[in-house]
Design a protein around this motif. Structure first.
Motif, PDB file in Angstrom:
ATOM      1  N   GLY A 213       0.796  -1.220   0.000  1.00 21.59           N
ATOM      2  CA  GLY A 213       0.000   0.000   0.000  1.00 21.59           C
ATOM      3  C   GLY A 213       0.824   1.263   0.000  1.00 21.59           C
ATOM      4  O   GLY A 213       0.438   2.258   0.626  1.00 21.59           O
ATOM      5  N   ARG A 214       1.946   1.254  -0.708  1.00 17.41           N
ATOM      6  CA  ARG A 214       2.798   2.442  -0.723  1.00 17.41           C
ATOM      7  C   ARG A 214       3.448   2.639  -2.084  1.00 17.41           C
ATOM      8  O   ARG A 214       3.475   1.720  -2.920  1.00 17.41           O
ATOM      9  CB  ARG A 214       3.876   2.340   0.357  1.00 17.41           C
ATOM     10  CG  ARG A 214       4.927   1.259   0.109  1.00 17.41           C
ATOM     11  CD  ARG A 214       5.898   1.177   1.274  1.00 17.41           C
ATOM     12  NE  ARG A 214       6.983   0.223   1.021  1.00 17.41           N
ATOM     13  CZ  ARG A 214       8.141   0.560   0.464  1.00 17.41           C
ATOM     14  NH1 ARG A 214       8.367   1.819   0.094  1.00 17.41           N
ATOM     15  NH2 ARG A 214       9.088  -0.347   0.267  1.00 17.41           N
ATOM     16  N   LEU A 215       3.989   3.834  -2.295  1.00 17.00           N
ATOM     17  CA  LEU A 215       4.692   4.162  -3.530  1.00 17.00           C
ATOM     18  C   LEU A 215       6.120   3.645  -3.468  1.00 17.00           C
ATOM     19  O   LEU A 215       6.733   3.603  -2.398  1.00 17.00           O
ATOM     20  CB  LEU A 215       4.703   5.676  -3.743  1.00 17.00           C
ATOM     21  CG  LEU A 215       3.341   6.382  -3.826  1.00 17.00           C
ATOM     22  CD1 LEU A 215       3.542   7.889  -3.911  1.00 17.00           C
ATOM     23  CD2 LEU A 215       2.558   5.883  -5.031  1.00 17.00           C
ATOM     24  N   GLN A 216       6.654   3.266  -4.631  1.00 14.32           N
ATOM     25  CA  GLN A 216       8.035   2.821  -4.716  1.00 14.32           C
ATOM     26  C   GLN A 216       8.673   3.341  -5.995  1.00 14.32           C
ATOM     27  O   GLN A 216       8.001   3.520  -7.009  1.00 14.32           O
ATOM     28  CB  GLN A 216       8.124   1.290  -4.723  1.00 14.32           C
ATOM     29  CG  GLN A 216       8.006   0.647  -3.360  1.00 14.32           C
ATOM     30  CD  GLN A 216       8.237  -0.858  -3.417  1.00 14.32           C
ATOM     31  OE1 GLN A 216       7.431  -1.641  -2.920  1.00 14.32           O
ATOM     32  NE2 GLN A 216       9.336  -1.249  -4.040  1.00 14.32           N
ATOM     33  N   ILE A 217       9.969   3.569  -5.916  1.00 14.42           N
ATOM     34  CA  ILE A 217      10.756   3.958  -7.087  1.00 14.42           C
ATOM     35  C   ILE A 217      11.538   2.739  -7.549  1.00 14.42           C
ATOM     36  O   ILE A 217      12.066   1.973  -6.744  1.00 14.42           O
ATOM     37  CB  ILE A 217      11.707   5.116  -6.740  1.00 14.42           C
ATOM     38  CG1 ILE A 217      10.904   6.407  -6.538  1.00 14.42           C
ATOM     39  CG2 ILE A 217      12.754   5.316  -7.831  1.00 14.42           C
ATOM     40  CD1 ILE A 217      11.731   7.571  -6.044  1.00 14.42           C
ATOM     41  N   ALA A 218      11.603   2.545  -8.861  1.00 17.55           N
ATOM     42  CA  ALA A 218      12.317   1.385  -9.412  1.00 17.55           C
ATOM     43  C   ALA A 218      12.909   1.747 -10.764  1.00 17.55           C
ATOM     44  O   ALA A 218      12.486   2.706 -11.419  1.00 17.55           O
ATOM     45  CB  ALA A 218      11.374   0.195  -9.551  1.00 17.55           C
ATOM     46  N   ALA A 219      13.875   0.958 -11.171  1.00 17.33           N
ATOM     47  CA  ALA A 219      14.476   1.095 -12.496  1.00 17.33           C
ATOM     48  C   ALA A 219      14.329  -0.231 -13.230  1.00 17.33           C
ATOM     49  O   ALA A 219      14.429  -1.298 -12.623  1.00 17.33           O
ATOM     50  CB  ALA A 219      15.953   1.475 -12.395  1.00 17.33           C
ATOM     51  N   CYS A 220      14.065  -0.153 -14.528  1.00 15.53           N
ATOM     52  CA  CYS A 220      13.964  -1.352 -15.360  1.00 15.53           C
ATOM     53  C   CYS A 220      14.914  -1.226 -16.537  1.00 15.53           C
ATOM     54  O   CYS A 220      15.040  -0.146 -17.134  1.00 15.53           O
ATOM     55  CB  CYS A 220      12.540  -1.537 -15.871  1.00 15.53           C
ATOM     56  SG  CYS A 220      11.340  -1.979 -14.599  1.00 15.53           S
ATOM     57  N   SER A 221      15.566  -2.323 -16.872  1.00 14.90           N
ATOM     58  CA  SER A 221      16.494  -2.323 -18.001  1.00 14.90           C
ATOM     59  C   SER A 221      15.744  -2.472 -19.316  1.00 14.90           C
ATOM     60  O   SER A 221      14.653  -3.056 -19.368  1.00 14.90           O
ATOM     61  CB  SER A 221      17.498  -3.471 -17.858  1.00 14.90           C
ATOM     62  OG  SER A 221      18.242  -3.345 -16.673  1.00 14.90           O
ATOM     63  N   ASN A 222      16.338  -1.933 -20.358  1.00 10.40           N
ATOM     64  CA  ASN A 222      15.818  -2.077 -21.718  1.00 10.40           C
ATOM     65  C   ASN A 222      14.344  -1.685 -21.788  1.00 10.40           C
ATOM     66  O   ASN A 222      13.965  -0.601 -21.417  1.00 10.40           O
ATOM     67  CB  ASN A 222      16.077  -3.487 -22.227  1.00 10.40           C
ATOM     68  CG  ASN A 222      17.568  -3.788 -22.269  1.00 10.40           C
ATOM     69  OD1 ASN A 222      18.352  -2.974 -22.737  1.00 10.40           O
ATOM     70  ND2 ASN A 222      17.963  -4.938 -21.763  1.00 10.40           N
ATOM     71  N   GLN A 223      13.482  -2.603 -22.249  1.00 10.80           N
ATOM     72  CA  GLN A 223      12.047  -2.325 -22.296  1.00 10.80           C
ATOM     73  C   GLN A 223      11.266  -3.227 -21.349  1.00 10.80           C
ATOM     74  O   GLN A 223      10.074  -3.479 -21.558  1.00 10.80           O
ATOM     75  CB  GLN A 223      11.527  -2.488 -23.737  1.00 10.80           C
ATOM     76  CG  GLN A 223      12.061  -1.475 -24.717  1.00 10.80           C
ATOM     77  CD  GLN A 223      11.636  -0.043 -24.384  1.00 10.80           C
ATOM     78  OE1 GLN A 223      10.807   0.199 -23.510  1.00 10.80           O
ATOM     79  NE2 GLN A 223      12.205   0.914 -25.098  1.00 10.80           N
ATOM     80  N   ASP A 224      11.908  -3.710 -20.309  1.00  7.57           N
ATOM     81  CA  ASP A 224      11.209  -4.549 -19.339  1.00  7.57           C
ATOM     82  C   ASP A 224      10.028  -3.780 -18.742  1.00  7.57           C
ATOM     83  O   ASP A 224      10.211  -2.669 -18.223  1.00  7.57           O
ATOM     84  CB  ASP A 224      12.153  -4.970 -18.211  1.00  7.57           C
ATOM     85  CG  ASP A 224      13.240  -5.921 -18.681  1.00  7.57           C
ATOM     86  OD1 ASP A 224      13.225  -6.284 -19.871  1.00  7.57           O
ATOM     87  OD2 ASP A 224      14.101  -6.283 -17.861  1.00  7.57           O
ATOM     88  N   PRO A 225       8.823  -4.317 -18.819  1.00  2.00           N
ATOM     89  CA  PRO A 225       7.662  -3.627 -18.243  1.00  2.00           C
ATOM     90  C   PRO A 225       7.699  -3.682 -16.724  1.00  2.00           C
ATOM     91  O   PRO A 225       8.033  -4.708 -16.140  1.00  2.00           O
ATOM     92  CB  PRO A 225       6.475  -4.410 -18.812  1.00  2.00           C
ATOM     93  CG  PRO A 225       7.018  -5.779 -19.083  1.00  2.00           C
ATOM     94  CD  PRO A 225       8.462  -5.598 -19.455  1.00  2.00           C
ATOM     95  N   LEU A 226       7.333  -2.589 -16.098  1.00  2.00           N
ATOM     96  CA  LEU A 226       7.445  -2.490 -14.643  1.00  2.00           C
ATOM     97  C   LEU A 226       6.599  -3.539 -13.926  1.00  2.00           C
ATOM     98  O   LEU A 226       7.108  -4.281 -13.082  1.00  2.00           O
ATOM     99  CB  LEU A 226       7.026  -1.085 -14.177  1.00  2.00           C
ATOM    100  CG  LEU A 226       7.095  -0.855 -12.667  1.00  2.00           C
ATOM    101  CD1 LEU A 226       8.547  -0.816 -12.201  1.00  2.00           C
ATOM    102  CD2 LEU A 226       6.386   0.439 -12.276  1.00  2.00           C
ATOM    103  N   GLN A 227       5.323  -3.614 -14.254  1.00  2.00           N
ATOM    104  CA  GLN A 227       4.438  -4.528 -13.530  1.00  2.00           C
ATOM    105  C   GLN A 227       4.781  -5.983 -13.809  1.00  2.00           C
ATOM    106  O   GLN A 227       4.695  -6.835 -12.921  1.00  2.00           O
ATOM    107  CB  GLN A 227       2.977  -4.243 -13.892  1.00  2.00           C
ATOM    108  CG  GLN A 227       1.975  -4.945 -12.988  1.00  2.00           C
ATOM    109  CD  GLN A 227       0.583  -4.357 -13.096  1.00  2.00           C
ATOM    110  OE1 GLN A 227       0.311  -3.522 -13.952  1.00  2.00           O
ATOM    111  NE2 GLN A 227      -0.322  -4.771 -12.236  1.00  2.00           N
ATOM    112  N   GLY A 228       5.187  -6.273 -15.038  1.00  2.00           N
ATOM    113  CA  GLY A 228       5.510  -7.650 -15.396  1.00  2.00           C
ATOM    114  C   GLY A 228       6.803  -8.154 -14.783  1.00  2.00           C
ATOM    115  O   GLY A 228       7.004  -9.362 -14.660  1.00  2.00           O
ATOM    116  N   THR A 229       7.688  -7.237 -14.376  1.00  2.00           N
ATOM    117  CA  THR A 229       8.978  -7.654 -13.824  1.00  2.00           C
ATOM    118  C   THR A 229       9.116  -7.400 -12.327  1.00  2.00           C
ATOM    119  O   THR A 229       9.892  -8.081 -11.658  1.00  2.00           O
ATOM    120  CB  THR A 229      10.139  -6.939 -14.555  1.00  2.00           C
ATOM    121  OG1 THR A 229       9.925  -5.519 -14.520  1.00  2.00           O
ATOM    122  CG2 THR A 229      10.215  -7.384 -16.004  1.00  2.00           C
ATOM    123  N   THR A 230       8.375  -6.426 -11.785  1.00  2.00           N
ATOM    124  CA  THR A 230       8.498  -6.113 -10.356  1.00  2.00           C
ATOM    125  C   THR A 230       7.189  -6.277  -9.596  1.00  2.00           C
ATOM    126  O   THR A 230       7.205  -6.332  -8.366  1.00  2.00           O
ATOM    127  CB  THR A 230       8.979  -4.666 -10.151  1.00  2.00           C
ATOM    128  OG1 THR A 230       7.953  -3.757 -10.574  1.00  2.00           O
ATOM    129  CG2 THR A 230      10.257  -4.400 -10.946  1.00  2.00           C
TER     130      THR A 230
END
Length: 278
Positions: A213-230
């Motif tokens: 229930g909180r916000l998070q900052i993340a980095a994804c390589s190349n074109q990795d989709p955020l929801q699909g990878t994290t």
């Protein structure tokens, strides 16, 4: 079997008739995420009947004359191809922060390439599925991830930007930013640092962690989709591939990141935040 969700299409049952005996008029309908295509097939076994019965409870209600369908189910024989979304503004609308030339090339060439290659890859994958060619299916997975992720990421990115953007968010999103990062200035500094630090090509993201229930900052390589990878729900994405800024900012990524805050569409980000909390 092989369906992620299912329903049934059948005629109204007549008194005294076992609907399994009329299975030629009963069809199990569903959608397979693996195949990315709708499936329509007749119920041929008790297992099919049980699956249909479970889903039927969600689709029907009891009326005076027996079982009725809430609404028709439509099954499409073939999936619709992905298309390049229109921008909600002109190519030159984000100047001087992002040039019209960059926007035109980024949208009409780079994003379009992801869409075209995704459609081509899905057709090949469909053929491999029909043939039972598992080796080819596995071989195509990286291309699906890369081009599918590119399409997903850019479709979010365009709406995250606006010629009327910049400034700071308001309302619940601002409250959440202060809660999870201390202040807007601290959040902005952290997302900028994460985006600058992406090695090679990739994205910096503000996402929502539903479990915590909180916000998070993340980095994804190349074109990795955020929801699909994290597993994080994407709210705000910053493209740090060089094609997003090189023509204007050369190899000075920090200057590009400093400028992009002036066109962030906080209304869109706030809408995404509100939607993912429901």
């Amino acid at each position: 079997r092989g369906l992620d969700y299912a329903g049934v299409v059948l005629a109204k049952p007549r008194p005294g008739h076992a609907w399994l005996r009329r299975r030629r008029r009963v069809w199990l309908w569903g959608f397979s995420r693996l195949r990315q295509t709708p499936l329509l097939r007749p119920c041929r076994s008790p297992r099919d009947a049980a699956a249909a019965a479970v889903m039927l409870r969600r689709l029907i209600y009891r009326g005076r004359h027996g079982t009725k369908l809430v609404g028709p189910l439509v099954c499409r024989a073939s999936r619709q191809k992905h298309t390049l979304p229109d921008l909600p503004y002109d190519y030159g609308a984000l100047t001087p922060h992002i040039s019209a030339e960059i926007m035109q090339l980024h949208h009409s060439k780079h994003h379009a390439a992801y869409v075209n290659n995704l459609n081509i890859t899905e057709e090949k994958y469909k053929e491999a599925l029909a043939k039972g060619d598992i080796t080819t299916q596995v071989t195509l997975q990286p291309a699906l991830k890369f081009n599918g992720g590119g399409h997903i990421n850019h479709s979010i990115f365009w709406t995250n930007l606006s010629p009327n953007g910049g400034g700071e968010p308001k309302g619940e999103l601002m409250d959440a930013i202060k809660r999870d990062f201390g202040s807007f200035a601290s959040f902005k500094e952290k997302l900028t640092a994460v985006s600058v630090g992406v090695q090679g090509s990739g994205w910096g993201w503000l996402g929502f962690n539903k479990e915590q229930g909180r916000l998070q900052i993340a980095a994804c390589s190349n074109q990795d989709p955020l929801q699909g990878t994290t597993g994080l729900v994407p709210l705000l994405g910053i493209d740090v591939w060089e094609h997003a800024y090189y023509l204007q900012y050369k190899n000075v990524r920090p200057d590009y990141l400093k400028a992009i805050w002036n066109v962030i569409n906080w209304e869109n980000v706030s809408s995404r935040y509100a939607a993912c909390k429901q």
